[in-house]
Design an enzyme around this catalytic site. Structure first.
Site, mmCIF file in Angstrom:
data_model
loop_
_atom_site.group_PDB
_atom_site.id
_atom_site.type_symbol
_atom_site.label_atom_id
_atom_site.label_comp_id
_atom_site.label_asym_id
_atom_site.label_seq_id
_atom_site.Cartn_x
_atom_site.Cartn_y
_atom_site.Cartn_z
ATOM 1 N N PHE A 2 0.834 -1.211 0.000
ATOM 2 C CA PHE A 2 0.000 0.000 0.000
ATOM 3 C C PHE A 2 0.866 1.257 0.000
ATOM 4 O O PHE A 2 0.729 2.139 0.847
ATOM 5 C CB PHE A 2 -0.993 0.001 1.184
ATOM 6 C CG PHE A 2 -1.937 -1.164 1.140
ATOM 7 C CD1 PHE A 2 -3.114 -1.088 0.405
ATOM 8 C CD2 PHE A 2 -1.645 -2.341 1.811
ATOM 9 C CE1 PHE A 2 -3.977 -2.169 0.338
ATOM 10 C CE2 PHE A 2 -2.497 -3.430 1.752
ATOM 11 C CZ PHE A 2 -3.669 -3.347 1.014
ATOM 12 N N HIS A 3 1.794 1.279 -0.915
ATOM 13 C CA HIS A 3 2.630 2.466 -1.090
ATOM 14 C C HIS A 3 3.270 2.402 -2.475
ATOM 15 O O HIS A 3 3.214 1.370 -3.154
ATOM 16 C CB HIS A 3 3.717 2.543 -0.003
ATOM 17 C CG HIS A 3 4.647 1.380 0.016
ATOM 18 N ND1 HIS A 3 4.554 0.345 0.924
ATOM 19 C CD2 HIS A 3 5.695 1.072 -0.786
ATOM 20 C CE1 HIS A 3 5.486 -0.541 0.675
ATOM 21 N NE2 HIS A 3 6.192 -0.132 -0.356
#
Ligand code: T46
Length: 135
Positions: free
Chosen positions: A48-49
């Site tokens: 999630f980045h």
């Protein structure tokens, strides 16, 4: 979106297999850092980045997981399920790792040392970055 999957050469004999990664060679960047992830819960996703500069070669040296790459327009899912299969992640791709098998060990070769400043951990900020950087 062009997702770059590398098929790694394995040297096999009666003792098992051996895969090596070096630069120049299988790895298109100089390797400044190596890390690995293990003991994941299949229900708990990671990632999630995106990274602004970092290049990475990522693979499951044991088990399997689903790698989602998102360029801000399209999302692509790749299953990494073999120690001879790696994915090259260029800068500017949002990534998520899902459904890691219990025995999964994710190995990452990275082009830079760790820097939290290189991370974009907010999806809305990532979309702005992707728009401005032509992803
Ligand atoms: C990535 C995916 C595939 C460090 O202190 N040094 C390091 O070299 C790394 C990689 C992480 N950390 C710290 C930063 C966090 O406090 O370890 C903690 C866990 O990292 P993170 O939440 O970023 O873990 P993942 O699994 O979400 O992401 C990792 C990598 O950070 C990232 O570069 O692309 O694996």
């Amino acid at each position: 979106m062009a997702v770059s999957i590398l098929q790694l050469k394995s040297i096999n004999d009666s003792r098992g297999g051996l895969v090596y990664l070096e630069h120049p060679g299988q790895c298109p960047f100089e390797i400044k850092r190596v890390y690995y992830l293990f003991g994941m819960d299949p229900q708990v996703a990671r990632g999630f980045h995106a990274h602004k500069e970092l290049r990475q070669l990522i693979m499951a040296v044991a088990g399997s997981f689903e790698l989602i790459l998102d360029d801000g327009v399209t999302r692509h899912t790749t299953v990494l399920d073999s120690p001879t299969k790696a994915c090259l992640i260029e800068p500017g791709y949002w990534r998520e790792m899902h459904n890691c098998s219990r025995d999964c060990v994710i190995l990452v070769l990275a082009s830079e040392r760790y820097s939290e400043d290189d991370y974009i951990r907010d999806y809305e900020k990532f979309l702005i970055f992707a728009r401005n950087n032509g992803q």
